[in-house]
Each structure stands twice: as structure tokens, then as C-alpha cells.
Write a protein that holds these residues in place. Structure first.
Motif, PDB file in Angstrom:
ATOM      1  N   CYS A  13       0.837  -1.207   0.000  1.00  0.00           N
ATOM      2  CA  CYS A  13       0.000   0.000   0.000  1.00  0.00           C
ATOM      3  C   CYS A  13       0.870   1.254   0.000  1.00  0.00           C
ATOM      4  O   CYS A  13       0.565   2.225  -0.701  1.00  0.00           O
ATOM      5  N   ALA A  14       1.939   1.240   0.763  1.00  0.00           N
ATOM      6  CA  ALA A  14       2.849   2.391   0.790  1.00  0.00           C
ATOM      7  C   ALA A  14       3.478   2.592  -0.584  1.00  0.00           C
ATOM      8  O   ALA A  14       3.590   3.725  -1.072  1.00  0.00           O
ATOM      9  N   GLU A  15       3.872   1.516  -1.230  1.00  0.00           N
ATOM     10  CA  GLU A  15       4.466   1.613  -2.564  1.00  0.00           C
ATOM     11  C   GLU A  15       3.469   2.221  -3.555  1.00  0.00           C
ATOM     12  O   GLU A  15       3.800   3.142  -4.310  1.00  0.00           O
ATOM     13  N   VAL A  16       2.246   1.710  -3.566  1.00  0.00           N
ATOM     14  CA  VAL A  16       1.231   2.214  -4.496  1.00  0.00           C
ATOM     15  C   VAL A  16       0.896   3.671  -4.180  1.00  0.00           C
ATOM     16  O   VAL A  16       0.751   4.495  -5.097  1.00  0.00           O
ATOM     17  N   ALA A  17       0.790   4.018  -2.899  1.00  0.00           N
ATOM     18  CA  ALA A  17       0.490   5.408  -2.521  1.00  0.00           C
ATOM     19  C   ALA A  17       1.574   6.352  -3.030  1.00  0.00           C
ATOM     20  O   ALA A  17       1.281   7.443  -3.521  1.00  0.00           O
ATOM     21  N   VAL A  18       2.822   5.942  -2.930  1.00  0.00           N
ATOM     22  CA  VAL A  18       3.936   6.761  -3.417  1.00  0.00           C
ATOM     23  C   VAL A  18       3.842   6.944  -4.932  1.00  0.00           C
ATOM     24  O   VAL A  18       3.971   8.055  -5.448  1.00  0.00           O
ATOM     25  N   VAL A  19       3.597   5.856  -5.650  1.00  0.00           N
ATOM     26  CA  VAL A  19       3.542   5.927  -7.113  1.00  0.00           C
ATOM     27  C   VAL A  19       2.355   6.776  -7.571  1.00  0.00           C
ATOM     28  O   VAL A  19       2.492   7.643  -8.447  1.00  0.00           O
ATOM     29  N   MET A  20       1.185   6.553  -6.985  1.00  0.00           N
ATOM     30  CA  MET A  20      -0.006   7.289  -7.415  1.00  0.00           C
ATOM     31  C   MET A  20       0.082   8.775  -7.061  1.00  0.00           C
ATOM     32  O   MET A  20      -0.277   9.630  -7.869  1.00  0.00           O
ATOM     33  N   ALA A  21       0.571   9.077  -5.856  1.00  0.00           N
ATOM     34  CA  ALA A  21       0.731  10.488  -5.480  1.00  0.00           C
ATOM     35  C   ALA A  21       1.773  11.158  -6.368  1.00  0.00           C
ATOM     36  O   ALA A  21       1.601  12.302  -6.804  1.00  0.00           O
ATOM     37  N   GLY A  22       2.857  10.449  -6.660  1.00  0.00           N
ATOM     38  CA  GLY A  22       3.887  10.989  -7.546  1.00  0.00           C
ATOM     39  C   GLY A  22       3.357  11.238  -8.950  1.00  0.00           C
ATOM     40  O   GLY A  22       3.719  12.231  -9.592  1.00  0.00           O
ATOM     41  N   TYR A  23       2.483  10.351  -9.421  1.00  0.00           N
ATOM     42  CA  TYR A  23       1.881  10.521 -10.745  1.00  0.00           C
ATOM     43  C   TYR A  23       1.050  11.803 -10.797  1.00  0.00           C
ATOM     44  O   TYR A  23       1.184  12.604 -11.724  1.00  0.00           O
ATOM     45  N   ILE A  24       0.217  12.009  -9.774  1.00  0.00           N
ATOM     46  CA  ILE A  24      -0.630  13.209  -9.758  1.00  0.00           C
ATOM     47  C   ILE A  24       0.226  14.475  -9.649  1.00  0.00           C
ATOM     48  O   ILE A  24      -0.039  15.476 -10.320  1.00  0.00           O
ATOM     49  N   ARG A  25       1.272  14.425  -8.838  1.00  0.00           N
ATOM     50  CA  ARG A  25       2.168  15.588  -8.734  1.00  0.00           C
ATOM     51  C   ARG A  25       2.875  15.855 -10.063  1.00  0.00           C
ATOM     52  O   ARG A  25       3.097  17.007 -10.439  1.00  0.00           O
ATOM     53  N   ALA A  26       3.217  14.786 -10.798  1.00  0.00           N
ATOM     54  CA  ALA A  26       3.854  14.957 -12.105  1.00  0.00           C
ATOM     55  C   ALA A  26       2.894  15.585 -13.113  1.00  0.00           C
ATOM     56  O   ALA A  26       3.329  16.240 -14.067  1.00  0.00           O
ATOM     57  N   LEU A  27       1.599  15.403 -12.895  1.00  0.00           N
ATOM     58  CA  LEU A  27       0.595  16.043 -13.745  1.00  0.00           C
ATOM     59  C   LEU A  27       0.439  17.528 -13.418  1.00  0.00           C
ATOM     60  O   LEU A  27      -0.180  18.266 -14.177  1.00  0.00           O
ATOM     61  N   GLY A  28       0.957  17.948 -12.256  1.00  0.00           N
ATOM     62  CA  GLY A  28       0.912  19.363 -11.894  1.00  0.00           C
ATOM     63  C   GLY A  28      -0.030  19.719 -10.761  1.00  0.00           C
ATOM     64  O   GLY A  28      -0.299  20.894 -10.527  1.00  0.00           O
ATOM     65  N   TRP A  29      -0.506  18.712 -10.031  1.00  0.00           N
ATOM     66  CA  TRP A  29      -1.395  18.973  -8.888  1.00  0.00           C
ATOM     67  C   TRP A  29      -0.754  18.447  -7.603  1.00  0.00           C
ATOM     68  O   TRP A  29       0.047  17.519  -7.620  1.00  0.00           O
ATOM     69  N   SER A  30      -1.114  19.039  -6.500  1.00  0.00           N
ATOM     70  CA  SER A  30      -0.623  18.601  -5.199  1.00  0.00           C
ATOM     71  C   SER A  30      -1.254  17.256  -4.839  1.00  0.00           C
ATOM     72  O   SER A  30      -2.440  17.036  -5.084  1.00  0.00           O
ATOM     73  N   ALA A  31      -0.467  16.359  -4.247  1.00  0.00           N
ATOM     74  CA  ALA A  31      -0.985  15.052  -3.833  1.00  0.00           C
ATOM     75  C   ALA A  31      -0.101  14.489  -2.732  1.00  0.00           C
ATOM     76  O   ALA A  31       1.116  14.680  -2.747  1.00  0.00           O
ATOM     77  N   ARG A  32      -0.745  13.796  -1.786  1.00  0.00           N
ATOM     78  CA  ARG A  32      -0.013  13.141  -0.703  1.00  0.00           C
ATOM     79  C   ARG A  32      -0.588  11.759  -0.461  1.00  0.00           C
ATOM     80  O   ARG A  32      -1.799  11.582  -0.422  1.00  0.00           O
ATOM     81  N   GLY A  33       0.287  10.782  -0.322  1.00  0.00           N
ATOM     82  CA  GLY A  33      -0.134   9.426   0.009  1.00  0.00           C
ATOM     83  C   GLY A  33      -0.343   9.284   1.506  1.00  0.00           C
ATOM     84  O   GLY A  33       0.310   9.952   2.315  1.00  0.00           O
ATOM     85  N   HIS A  34      -1.270   8.389   1.882  1.00  0.00           N
ATOM     86  CA  HIS A  34      -1.579   8.123   3.288  1.00  0.00           C
ATOM     87  C   HIS A  34      -1.720   6.612   3.455  1.00  0.00           C
ATOM     88  O   HIS A  34      -2.461   5.965   2.709  1.00  0.00           O
ATOM     89  N   VAL A  35      -1.013   6.066   4.430  1.00  0.00           N
ATOM     90  CA  VAL A  35      -1.090   4.638   4.724  1.00  0.00           C
ATOM     91  C   VAL A  35      -1.099   4.462   6.231  1.00  0.00           C
ATOM     92  O   VAL A  35      -0.779   5.386   6.986  1.00  0.00           O
ATOM     93  N   VAL A  36      -1.482   3.282   6.670  1.00  0.00           N
ATOM     94  CA  VAL A  36      -1.500   2.988   8.099  1.00  0.00           C
ATOM     95  C   VAL A  36      -0.134   3.314   8.690  1.00  0.00           C
ATOM     96  O   VAL A  36       0.896   2.931   8.144  1.00  0.00           O
ATOM     97  N   GLY A  37      -0.123   4.068   9.758  1.00  0.00           N
ATOM     98  CA  GLY A  37       1.127   4.451  10.407  1.00  0.00           C
ATOM     99  C   GLY A  37       1.693   5.773   9.910  1.00  0.00           C
ATOM    100  O   GLY A  37       2.620   6.308  10.514  1.00  0.00           O
ATOM    101  N   ASP A  38       1.158   6.299   8.802  1.00  0.00           N
ATOM    102  CA  ASP A  38       1.630   7.579   8.271  1.00  0.00           C
ATOM    103  C   ASP A  38       0.493   8.222   7.485  1.00  0.00           C
ATOM    104  O   ASP A  38       0.502   8.270   6.250  1.00  0.00           O
TER     105      ASP A  38
END
Length: 196
Positions: free
Chosen positions: A113-138
Motif C-alpha cells: 500500500c505504501a508503494e502504491v500510494a507513493v507511485v499514485m501520489a507521484g503521478y498526480i504531482r507529475a501532472l501538476g497537482w498537489s498530492a499526498r499518500g496516506h497509509v497505516v502508520g503515516d
């Protein structure tokens, strides 16, 4: 309940990788916005397709409500992309790798889940919008609340359940100011039964 881990378990190695992924849950946004569709449904479909390519089990979207944020500072995000990853099958005694992975399903799935959150948030940021991943513990949001409103799970007797899944699961979220169409919550818990 998960079976006990053994002396050769990979469990002690997983926190190092969780810490690595945690560094990239947030990051810099591209200076220019990509030419994305105006259609909010197509935007949501694109994100879901990207997540399914990364082997998530289910993905959904919803708007963020004020009560979804946990205490403390948080980004000015109004949309949540939520995903679910089902546990893998526990290995049988004597199977190859059994000594390494027995009893680690929850921790391994949290790492995915942490890996996917990082990739998906990074994808949205690369498109030019703010994004942050959230997973259990963080996390800065109630992952459970968002999972219910995004149509991935429902609370039943205080436990989140997902339709048609035979095993347990973990959740991840990406919050963003990138606008996309929200999904509807699940209906009744009168789902067809599944064999264990």
C-alpha cells in the motif's frame, strides 16, 4: 488470526522499506500542469486504471469532508483516491518460501500500500497537482472513513468488510487538489456469500 512468524521470517526487514516509502508520500509538484481531460469521470477512470496496473484489488474515489482529517496540519486537498489490496494466500507448511513469509500478510500488504500510494501520489504531482499518500502508520486522514465513502468497504459490527473478498485486506489513500468524479458508497451488506 495470522499464523506465527518463524526465525527466518522477512518481517524484521520490512520496516526499513516502509521508512523509505514514507519519505516519498509527499513531494514537489511539477511546475506546469499536464493537458488532462476536463471530464472528471475520465480523470477518475485514468487513476483507477493506473492503480489496477499496479495490481491493486479495488480502487475508488470520494470527496474529503472536514471530519476526515485527523488532528494537526494537513494539505488543502478536497479529493481522495482510495485503494484496497487483498492479502495473498498464506503458504501451506513445507511450501517454497513458507518459512520466510508465513504470518507476514498484514505487514507485506501495508508495504505494498505504501508503494502504491507513493507511485499514485507521484503521478498526480507529475501532472501538476498537489498530492499526498496516506497509509497505516503515516496518515493525516481517516483511511477507514474514506474507504467507505469511496465504495470499497462497509463497516459491519465495527469491522470493515469488502464484498466478494475471501481474505483480509489493507487500504491506502492519496489526497489531492486534482478534481475527479466521486464514487458512491456501497449499499446493503446483503452480498452473496463467498467460500472461505
Amino acid at each position: 488470526d495470522a499464523p506465527p512468524t518463524g526465525a527466518d521470517s522477512i518481517l524484521p526487514a520490512l520496516p526499513e522499506y516502509r521508512e523509505l516509502f514514507a519519505k516519498y508520500l509527499d513531494g514537489e509538484v511539477a511546475p506546469a500542469r499536464a493537458p488532462v481531460p476536463e471530464d472528471r469521470v475520465k480523470r477518475a477512470q485514468n487513476l483507477k486504471a493506473s492503480a489496477y496496473f499496479l495490481d491493486v484489488t479495488l480502487a475508488g474515489t470520494c470527496r474529503i469532508e472536514a471530519a476526515d482529517w485527523l488532528a494537526g496540519a494537513h494539505p488543502q486537498h478536497a479529493h481522495a483516491f482510495v485503494f484496497l489490496i487483498e492479502f495473498g494466500r498464506e503458504p501451506k507448511a513445507g511450501e517454497a518460501g513458507e518459512a520466510w513469509i508465513r504470518g507476514t500478510n498484514a505487514a507485506r500488504t501495508d508495504l505494498r500500500c505504501a508503494e502504491v500510494a507513493v507511485v499514485m501520489a507521484g503521478y498526480i504531482r507529475a501532472l501538476g497537482w498537489s498530492a499526498r499518500g496516506h497509509v497505516v502508520g503515516d496518515t493525516r486522514v481517516s483511511i477507514e472513513r474514506l474507504a467507505q465513502r469511496a465504495g470499497l468497504a462497509m463497516a459491519a459490527d465495527g469491522v470493515l468488510k469488502a464484498p466478494f473478498l475471501k481474505r483480509g485486506f489493507r487500504l491506502g489513500v492519496v489526497t489531492t487538489d486534482y478534481e475527479f468524479a466521486p464514487d458512491a458508497p456501497l449499499g446493503s451488506l446483503d452480498w452473496p456469500s463467498v467460500d472461505a
